[in-house]
Design a protein around this motif. Structure first.
Motif, PDB file in Angstrom:
ATOM      1  N   GLU A  65      35.025  36.841  34.357  1.00 28.59           N
ATOM      2  CA  GLU A  65      36.435  36.943  34.750  1.00 28.59           C
ATOM      3  C   GLU A  65      36.622  37.969  35.856  1.00 28.59           C
ATOM      4  O   GLU A  65      36.006  39.044  35.856  1.00 28.59           O
ATOM      5  N   ILE A  66      37.478  37.642  36.805  1.00 29.29           N
ATOM      6  CA  ILE A  66      37.845  38.583  37.867  1.00 29.29           C
ATOM      7  C   ILE A  66      39.033  39.390  37.388  1.00 29.29           C
ATOM      8  O   ILE A  66      40.057  38.831  36.999  1.00 29.29           O
ATOM      9  N   MET A  67      38.926  40.714  37.422  1.00 37.21           N
ATOM     10  CA  MET A  67      40.023  41.585  36.999  1.00 37.21           C
ATOM     11  C   MET A  67      40.546  42.357  38.215  1.00 37.21           C
ATOM     12  O   MET A  67      39.828  43.156  38.799  1.00 37.21           O
ATOM     13  N   VAL A  68      41.757  42.074  38.568  1.00 32.12           N
ATOM     14  CA  VAL A  68      42.398  42.729  39.710  1.00 32.12           C
ATOM     15  C   VAL A  68      43.763  43.222  39.271  1.00 32.12           C
ATOM     16  O   VAL A  68      44.530  42.482  38.661  1.00 32.12           O
ATOM     17  N   ASP A  69      44.071  44.502  39.564  1.00 32.84           N
ATOM     18  CA  ASP A  69      45.337  45.099  39.136  1.00 32.84           C
ATOM     19  C   ASP A  69      46.418  45.015  40.197  1.00 32.84           C
ATOM     20  O   ASP A  69      47.478  45.626  40.056  1.00 32.84           O
ATOM     21  N   THR A  70      46.144  44.262  41.257  1.00 31.74           N
ATOM     22  CA  THR A  70      47.127  44.203  42.342  1.00 31.74           C
ATOM     23  C   THR A  70      48.120  43.075  42.116  1.00 31.74           C
ATOM     24  O   THR A  70      47.868  42.145  41.364  1.00 31.74           O
ATOM     25  N   ARG A  71      49.252  43.182  42.785  1.00 33.59           N
ATOM     26  CA  ARG A  71      50.276  42.130  42.719  1.00 33.59           C
ATOM     27  C   ARG A  71      50.440  41.429  44.060  1.00 33.59           C
ATOM     28  O   ARG A  71      51.441  40.760  44.294  1.00 33.59           O
ATOM     29  N   ASP A  72      49.483  41.608  44.904  1.00 34.18           N
ATOM     30  CA  ASP A  72      49.556  40.981  46.220  1.00 34.18           C
ATOM     31  C   ASP A  72      48.818  39.644  46.202  1.00 34.18           C
ATOM     32  O   ASP A  72      48.525  39.089  45.140  1.00 34.18           O
ATOM     33  N   GLY A  89      47.031  37.562  43.108  1.00 32.78           N
ATOM     34  CA  GLY A  89      47.451  36.212  42.729  1.00 32.78           C
ATOM     35  C   GLY A  89      46.313  35.221  42.756  1.00 32.78           C
ATOM     36  O   GLY A  89      46.198  34.349  41.891  1.00 32.78           O
ATOM     37  N   LEU A  90      45.440  35.346  43.764  1.00 34.33           N
ATOM     38  CA  LEU A  90      44.278  34.469  43.859  1.00 34.33           C
ATOM     39  C   LEU A  90      43.349  34.661  42.663  1.00 34.33           C
ATOM     40  O   LEU A  90      42.859  33.695  42.069  1.00 34.33           O
ATOM     41  N   ALA A  91      43.127  35.929  42.305  1.00 30.39           N
ATOM     42  CA  ALA A  91      42.250  36.205  41.174  1.00 30.39           C
ATOM     43  C   ALA A  91      42.833  35.665  39.871  1.00 30.39           C
ATOM     44  O   ALA A  91      42.120  35.087  39.043  1.00 30.39           O
ATOM     45  N   ALA A  92      44.140  35.831  39.676  1.00 33.63           N
ATOM     46  CA  ALA A  92      44.786  35.328  38.464  1.00 33.63           C
ATOM     47  C   ALA A  92      44.694  33.810  38.384  1.00 33.63           C
ATOM     48  O   ALA A  92      44.434  33.245  37.317  1.00 33.63           O
ATOM     49  N   SER A  93      44.900  33.140  39.515  1.00 36.52           N
ATOM     50  CA  SER A  93      44.799  31.675  39.532  1.00 36.52           C
ATOM     51  C   SER A  93      43.383  31.220  39.227  1.00 36.52           C
ATOM     52  O   SER A  93      43.172  30.249  38.489  1.00 36.52           O
ATOM     53  N   PHE A  94      42.413  31.959  39.768  1.00 37.26           N
ATOM     54  CA  PHE A  94      41.018  31.610  39.519  1.00 37.26           C
ATOM     55  C   PHE A  94      40.666  31.774  38.042  1.00 37.26           C
ATOM     56  O   PHE A  94      40.004  30.930  37.443  1.00 37.26           O
ATOM     57  N   ASN A  95      41.131  32.870  37.449  1.00 34.06           N
ATOM     58  CA  ASN A  95      40.866  33.105  36.028  1.00 34.06           C
ATOM     59  C   ASN A  95      41.514  32.033  35.156  1.00 34.06           C
ATOM     60  O   ASN A  95      40.929  31.565  34.171  1.00 34.06           O
ATOM     61  N   GLN A  96      42.729  31.638  35.527  1.00 32.12           N
ATOM     62  CA  GLN A  96      43.419  30.596  34.774  1.00 32.12           C
ATOM     63  C   GLN A  96      42.695  29.261  34.897  1.00 32.12           C
ATOM     64  O   GLN A  96      42.574  28.500  33.921  1.00 32.12           O
TER      65      GLN A  96
END
Length: 373
Positions: free
Chosen positions: A72-79, A83-90
């Motif tokens: 899993e990619i963990m990124v604490d940013t909201r930029d 968003g790309l990392a969250a979409s990838f994890n999903q």
């Protein structure tokens, strides 16, 4: 880098060190097994940190391409990067759920297919598969082929000696396909064999079988059937047709012709139907070619039926061959005709060839010989 510096300088005024609207990313290594954790800080400094962050994210994506979807990619940013990392994890989570679901469906399907294959083997074991079936009887020969449209089907055939001088044979076609037809077929075959052991008329046998199959037949299934009793030493054949396709009869030296007899109702629809016997005397080398409608109603890619006419011509063309070769030739012709089209119905062939000269002919020959002496 020169282009990037120009972009940055466009946001500076009076060579001030404060950079407006530019983010610089400093990566922070996480100690867990979940991948890399990144944090975003607003500062003045080198924008190359952002490029480095993207490259590291790309590296994590490459890891998942090897099949490790739990990375899993963990990124604490909201930029955009967050968003790309969250979409990838999903996406990874959905892929994991899909694979689990597909694995379970595959397991269930394989189990079902295995059970159908077992059912096919069981059904085929109900039908005579050894040829010649009576190697010690030289008066006649029998041969059969069957090709279900599915793993199991509703076509049936059977033959057995009632006593030393009488042969019972039959071919039938259940109205449905698949497992329901296979069960109805097995029931039909068992009831006929039971009735043939105590009743000596084909028409009376079918009357009893029809009554049994009609009882509690809530699904309104039925079976067409051709049943014959051959007296072996004389060639005397008594038969009854319950809605089945008329057999082709090949008299010695003649072309194949269809039996021109009245057909009665199929079995299982009406318990009160009466059936009528018909008789014919077979001579030496006469042949009966019996079949189900999976042959004559086989379709090609032009939506044309194989037809009675094609069947009659093919059987006539091959009439002098062995019944094994005759049956195989017709089956191959149907397959070639329907090439490229899915088989829509079960296909069955049953052939009988009579070798013993009828008693009537023997008596005639005996009389002629006496006259000559």
């Amino acid at each position: 880098n020169e282009i990037d510096q120009d972009l940055i300088s466009s946001y500076t005024s009076n060579q001030q060190a404060t950079q407006i609207g530019s983010n610089n990313y400093a990566k922070q290594r996480s100690e867990g097994n979940q991948g890399y954790r990144y944090s975003t800080i607003l500062t003045t400094g080198n924008h190359n940190d952002a490029i480095q962050l993207i490259n590291n994210t790309k590296g994590t994506v490459n890891i998942t391409q090897t099949g490790n979807l739990n990375y899993e990619i963990m990124v604490d940013t909201r930029d955009e990067i967050g968003g790309l990392a969250a979409s990838f994890n999903q996406m990874n989570k959905k892929l994991i759920n899909y694979i689990h679901k597909l694995t379970e469906e595959t397991r269930v399907r394989e189990k079902y297919e295995s059970e159908l294959n077992i059912a096919h083997d069981i059904q085929m074991s109900f039908l005579p598969q050894t040829f010649p079936p009576f190697p010690n009887r030289s008066e006649f020969d029998l041969y059969a082929l069957i090709q279900p449209a599915r793993e199991v089907g509703g076509d049936l055939y059977d033959f057995y000696l009632i006593d030393d001088n009488r042969l019972c044979f039959l071919i039938g076609d259940v109205s449905d396909k698949g497992v329901p037809a296979a069960l109805f077929m097995a029931r039909t075959k068992a009831v006929i064999k039971s009735a043939a052991g105590r009743i000596h008329s084909p028409s009376e046998i079918l009357k009893a079988v029809n009554s049994e199959l009609s009882f509690n037949n809530e699904e309104c299934m039925f079976v067409t059937l051709f049943l014959g009793f051959l007296t072996i030493d004389s060639g005397h054949l008594v038969f009854v047709n319950a809605g089945h396709n008329p057999p082709l009869y090949i008299a010695t030296g003649q072309d194949a012709v269809f039996f021109k007899t009245k057909s009665s109702s199929a079995l299982g629809l009406d318990a009160d139907v009466d059936y009528s016997d018909h008789t014919i005397r077979l001579s030496k080398n006469d042949t009966l070619f019996m079949y189900t409608d999976g042959i004559t109603e086989a379709l090609n890619d032009r939506n044309q039926f194989f037809s009675d006419e094609r069947l009659q011509n093919d059987v006539t063309l091959q009439k002098d061959r062995s019944i094994q070769d005759l049956a195989s030739f017709v089956m191959d012709r149907v397959r070639t005709f329907s090439s490229g089209t899915a088989q829509s119905d079960d296909i069955t062939i049953l052939c009988l060839r009579y070798f013993h000269e009828s008693r009537k002919k023997e008596m005639t020959l005996g009389t002629n010989n006496k006259n000559k002496t």
